[in-house]
Design a protein around this motif. Structure first.
Motif, PDB file in Angstrom:
ATOM      1  N   TRP A   1       0.713  -1.216   0.057  1.00 40.00           N
ATOM      2  CA  TRP A   1      -0.023  -0.005   0.047  1.00 40.00           C
ATOM      3  C   TRP A   1       0.814   1.471  -0.118  1.00 40.00           C
ATOM      4  CZ3 TRP A   1      -4.530  -0.674  -1.467  1.00 40.00           C
ATOM      5  CH2 TRP A   1      -5.291  -2.110  -1.080  1.00 40.00           C
ATOM      6  N   THR A   2       2.088   1.236  -0.044  1.00 39.92           N
ATOM      7  CA  THR A   2       2.990   2.239  -0.134  1.00 39.92           C
ATOM      8  C   THR A   2       3.031   3.024  -1.492  1.00 39.92           C
ATOM      9  OG1 THR A   2       4.761   0.682   0.948  1.00 39.92           O
ATOM     10  CG2 THR A   2       5.438   2.944   0.014  1.00 39.92           C
ATOM     11  N   PRO A   3       2.719   4.423  -1.319  1.00 40.54           N
ATOM     12  CA  PRO A   3       2.693   5.338  -2.402  1.00 40.54           C
ATOM     13  C   PRO A   3       3.734   5.200  -3.245  1.00 40.54           C
ATOM     14  CG  PRO A   3       3.373   6.523  -0.744  1.00 40.54           C
ATOM     15  CD  PRO A   3       3.038   5.288  -0.185  1.00 40.54           C
ATOM     16  N   THR A   4       3.476   5.160  -4.587  1.00 39.91           N
ATOM     17  CA  THR A   4       4.479   5.102  -5.608  1.00 39.91           C
ATOM     18  C   THR A   4       3.949   5.922  -6.692  1.00 39.91           C
ATOM     19  OG1 THR A   4       3.299   3.056  -6.587  1.00 39.91           O
ATOM     20  CG2 THR A   4       5.146   2.723  -5.156  1.00 39.91           C
ATOM     21  N   MET A   5       5.099   6.276  -7.597  1.00 40.43           N
ATOM     22  CA  MET A   5       4.549   7.266  -8.998  1.00 40.43           C
ATOM     23  C   MET A   5       3.721   6.538  -9.825  1.00 40.43           C
ATOM     24  SD  MET A   5       5.035   7.747 -12.357  1.00 40.43           S
ATOM     25  CE  MET A   5       6.463   6.276 -12.675  1.00 40.43           C
ATOM     26  N   ALA A   6       2.534   7.095  -9.860  1.00 38.78           N
ATOM     27  CA  ALA A   6       1.457   6.561 -10.777  1.00 38.78           C
ATOM     28  C   ALA A   6       0.798   5.324 -10.438  1.00 38.78           C
ATOM     29  CB  ALA A   6       1.625   6.515 -12.240  1.00 38.78           C
ATOM     30  N   ASN A   7       1.059   4.968  -9.067  1.00 41.73           N
ATOM     31  CA  ASN A   7       0.574   3.680  -8.479  1.00 41.73           C
ATOM     32  C   ASN A   7       1.563   2.421  -9.258  1.00 41.73           C
ATOM     33  OD1 ASN A   7      -0.880   2.003  -6.617  1.00 41.73           O
ATOM     34  ND2 ASN A   7      -2.240   1.647  -8.374  1.00 41.73           N
ATOM     35  N   THR A   8       2.797   2.472  -9.648  1.00 43.96           N
ATOM     36  CA  THR A   8       3.240   1.386 -10.476  1.00 43.96           C
ATOM     37  C   THR A   8       3.847   0.433  -9.560  1.00 43.96           C
ATOM     38  OG1 THR A   8       5.040   3.103 -10.606  1.00 43.96           O
ATOM     39  CG2 THR A   8       3.892   3.089 -12.388  1.00 43.96           C
ATOM     40  N   GLN A   9       4.194   0.543  -8.509  1.00 44.80           N
ATOM     41  CA  GLN A   9       4.506  -0.609  -7.662  1.00 44.80           C
ATOM     42  C   GLN A   9       5.603  -1.679  -8.172  1.00 44.80           C
ATOM     43  OE1 GLN A   9       0.601  -2.313  -6.445  1.00 44.80           O
ATOM     44  NE2 GLN A   9      -0.123  -0.769  -7.312  1.00 44.80           N
ATOM     45  N   PRO A  10       6.925  -1.095  -8.224  1.00 49.24           N
ATOM     46  CA  PRO A  10       7.857  -1.730  -8.763  1.00 49.24           C
ATOM     47  C   PRO A  10       8.717  -2.728  -7.903  1.00 49.24           C
ATOM     48  CG  PRO A  10       8.742   0.316  -8.626  1.00 49.24           C
ATOM     49  CD  PRO A  10       7.533   0.345  -8.042  1.00 49.24           C
ATOM     50  N   LEU A  11       8.271  -2.813  -6.741  1.00 42.19           N
ATOM     51  CA  LEU A  11       8.971  -3.627  -5.922  1.00 42.19           C
ATOM     52  C   LEU A  11       8.564  -5.234  -5.783  1.00 42.19           C
ATOM     53  CD1 LEU A  11      11.230  -2.736  -3.686  1.00 42.19           C
ATOM     54  CD2 LEU A  11       9.805  -3.171  -1.970  1.00 42.19           C
TER      55      LEU A  11
ATOM     56  N   VAL B   1      -2.505  -1.583 -13.085  1.00 39.19           N
ATOM     57  CA  VAL B   1      -2.546  -0.529 -11.821  1.00 39.19           C
ATOM     58  C   VAL B   1      -2.543   0.804 -12.069  1.00 39.19           C
ATOM     59  CG1 VAL B   1      -0.669  -2.305 -10.840  1.00 39.19           C
ATOM     60  CG2 VAL B   1       0.297  -0.273 -12.230  1.00 39.19           C
ATOM     61  N   PHE B   2      -2.642   1.534 -13.271  1.00 38.78           N
ATOM     62  CA  PHE B   2      -2.869   2.876 -13.623  1.00 38.78           C
ATOM     63  C   PHE B   2      -3.809   2.786 -14.879  1.00 38.78           C
ATOM     64  CE2 PHE B   2      -1.548   7.334 -14.170  1.00 38.78           C
ATOM     65  CZ  PHE B   2      -2.030   7.765 -13.104  1.00 38.78           C
ATOM     66  N   PRO B   3      -4.885   2.321 -14.872  1.00 41.94           N
ATOM     67  CA  PRO B   3      -5.674   2.312 -16.115  1.00 41.94           C
ATOM     68  C   PRO B   3      -6.068   3.581 -16.688  1.00 41.94           C
ATOM     69  CG  PRO B   3      -7.157   1.379 -14.099  1.00 41.94           C
ATOM     70  CD  PRO B   3      -5.701   1.811 -13.805  1.00 41.94           C
ATOM     71  N   ILE B   4      -6.105   4.630 -15.954  1.00 45.07           N
ATOM     72  CA  ILE B   4      -6.433   5.865 -16.506  1.00 45.07           C
ATOM     73  C   ILE B   4      -5.230   6.512 -17.629  1.00 45.07           C
ATOM     74  CG2 ILE B   4      -7.914   6.450 -14.512  1.00 45.07           C
ATOM     75  CD1 ILE B   4      -5.555   8.423 -13.760  1.00 45.07           C
ATOM     76  N   ARG B   5      -4.205   5.816 -17.644  1.00 51.19           N
ATOM     77  CA  ARG B   5      -3.340   6.209 -18.682  1.00 51.19           C
ATOM     78  C   ARG B   5      -2.398   5.067 -19.105  1.00 51.19           C
ATOM     79  NH1 ARG B   5      -0.571  11.119 -17.855  1.00 51.19           N
ATOM     80  NH2 ARG B   5       0.287  10.436 -19.874  1.00 51.19           N
ATOM     81  N   PRO B   6      -2.986   4.034 -19.703  1.00 51.72           N
ATOM     82  CA  PRO B   6      -2.297   2.817 -20.037  1.00 51.72           C
ATOM     83  C   PRO B   6      -1.217   3.127 -21.310  1.00 51.72           C
ATOM     84  CG  PRO B   6      -4.631   3.098 -20.816  1.00 51.72           C
ATOM     85  CD  PRO B   6      -4.372   4.001 -20.088  1.00 51.72           C
ATOM     86  N   GLU B   7      -1.297   4.274 -21.880  1.00 50.63           N
ATOM     87  CA  GLU B   7      -0.292   4.477 -23.038  1.00 50.63           C
ATOM     88  C   GLU B   7       0.867   4.806 -22.145  1.00 50.63           C
ATOM     89  OE1 GLU B   7      -2.370   8.495 -21.511  1.00 50.63           O
ATOM     90  OE2 GLU B   7      -2.643   6.473 -21.766  1.00 50.63           O
ATOM     91  N   MET B   8       1.032   4.945 -20.801  1.00 45.16           N
ATOM     92  CA  MET B   8       2.253   5.256 -20.073  1.00 45.16           C
ATOM     93  C   MET B   8       3.302   4.052 -20.404  1.00 45.16           C
ATOM     94  SD  MET B   8       1.103   7.098 -16.506  1.00 45.16           S
ATOM     95  CE  MET B   8       2.987   6.794 -15.906  1.00 45.16           C
ATOM     96  N   LYS B   9       2.491   2.781 -20.443  1.00 45.44           N
ATOM     97  CA  LYS B   9       3.351   1.553 -20.751  1.00 45.44           C
ATOM     98  C   LYS B   9       4.349   1.730 -21.690  1.00 45.44           C
ATOM     99  CE  LYS B   9       2.982  -3.164 -22.028  1.00 45.44           C
ATOM    100  NZ  LYS B   9       2.257  -4.378 -22.246  1.00 45.44           N
ATOM    101  N   ASP B  10       3.651   2.467 -22.723  1.00 38.58           N
ATOM    102  CA  ASP B  10       4.758   2.237 -24.206  1.00 38.58           C
ATOM    103  C   ASP B  10       5.592   3.446 -23.966  1.00 38.58           C
ATOM    104  OD1 ASP B  10       2.895   0.384 -25.472  1.00 38.58           O
ATOM    105  OD2 ASP B  10       1.631   2.262 -25.872  1.00 38.58           O
ATOM    106  N   TYR B  11       5.564   4.584 -23.464  1.00 36.15           N
ATOM    107  CA  TYR B  11       6.618   5.671 -23.078  1.00 36.15           C
ATOM    108  C   TYR B  11       7.531   4.932 -22.343  1.00 36.15           C
ATOM    109  CZ  TYR B  11       8.765   9.463 -20.865  1.00 36.15           C
ATOM    110  OH  TYR B  11       9.833  10.188 -20.315  1.00 36.15           O
TER     111      TYR B  11
END
Length: 207
Positions: free
Chosen positions: A52-62, A110-120
């Motif tokens: 539940w730790t806050p992360t950039m755009a809820n991306t949770q990379p740990l 985890v961040f469905p409002i901006r799925p295009e961020m994956k491509d970036y």
């Protein structure tokens, strides 16, 4: 909406003194561990708090590998520095806290409002690891607090061969070791003397 109701919806509950002591002011890095077992449910509880730790755009990379079997320890111990070997042997569980190099693939989930961020982030490796490393650092610090909040002692160590751990546990190169934390209940003489903290006047400014 009444004034009382409005106040209740905008005021957060404060952690009591005992809770602060457990997680922050009274908590110590444990250097010895009792042979009291740590259950998989307890370790799962640590992760449940951490995620539940806050992360950039809820991306949770740990990501975490809980090493708690004899076979797992045999794989890990050859990569631990001599000064940390005995405490790692004694700890009922040791967490390899890792960074997912492909964390961006989860963005549509985890961040469905901006799925295009994956491509970036797929296209820009520097940006991917910059943002991901920052968020993983936030989660790694929270992981230690989660261990304490779950009623266990945390013993993070710095002396280990990270490349060796990665080769043994992450041969595909998908995850990268960020931190190793021994977990359990304190053993005999577990604490070093409390060391000084930086004075508030030297660390805090007001603007």
């Amino acid at each position: 909406m009444t004034e009382t109701t409005a106040l209740e919806t905008t005021t957060l509950e404060k952690l009591d003194d005992r809770g602060r002591q457990i997680v922050f002011t009274g908590a110590r890095t444990s250097n010895t561990f009792a042979d009291t077992p740590v259950t998989d449910d307890e370790l799962a509880d640590v992760w449940e708090l951490t995620r539940w730790t806050p992360t950039m755009a809820n991306t949770q990379p740990l990501r975490v590998v809980f090493v708690r079997t004899g076979e797992g320890k045999e794989r890990l111990l050859p990569h631990i520095a001599e000064g940390n070997l005995e405490k790692t042997k004694a700890a009922p569980a040791t967490a390899i806290v890792a960074y997912d190099n492909n964390w961006h693939e989860e963005i549509p989930n985890v961040f469905p409002i901006r799925p295009e961020m994956k491509d970036y982030f797929e296209a820009d490796e520097t940006a991917r690891h910059g943002a991901g490393g920052w968020s993983a650092g936030l989660q790694a610090g929270a992981f230690i607090l989660a261990v304490r909040a779950a009623g266990l002692a945390a013993g993070p160590i710095a002396g280990y061969d990270a490349a060796g751990v990665d080769k043994e546990f992450f041969p595909e190169g998908d995850w990268t070791t960020k931190m190793i934390v021994n977990i359990g209940h304190p053993g005999e003489n577990p604490w070093f003397d409390r060391l000084p903290r930086v004075e508030t006047e030297a660390a805090v400014k007001w603007a």
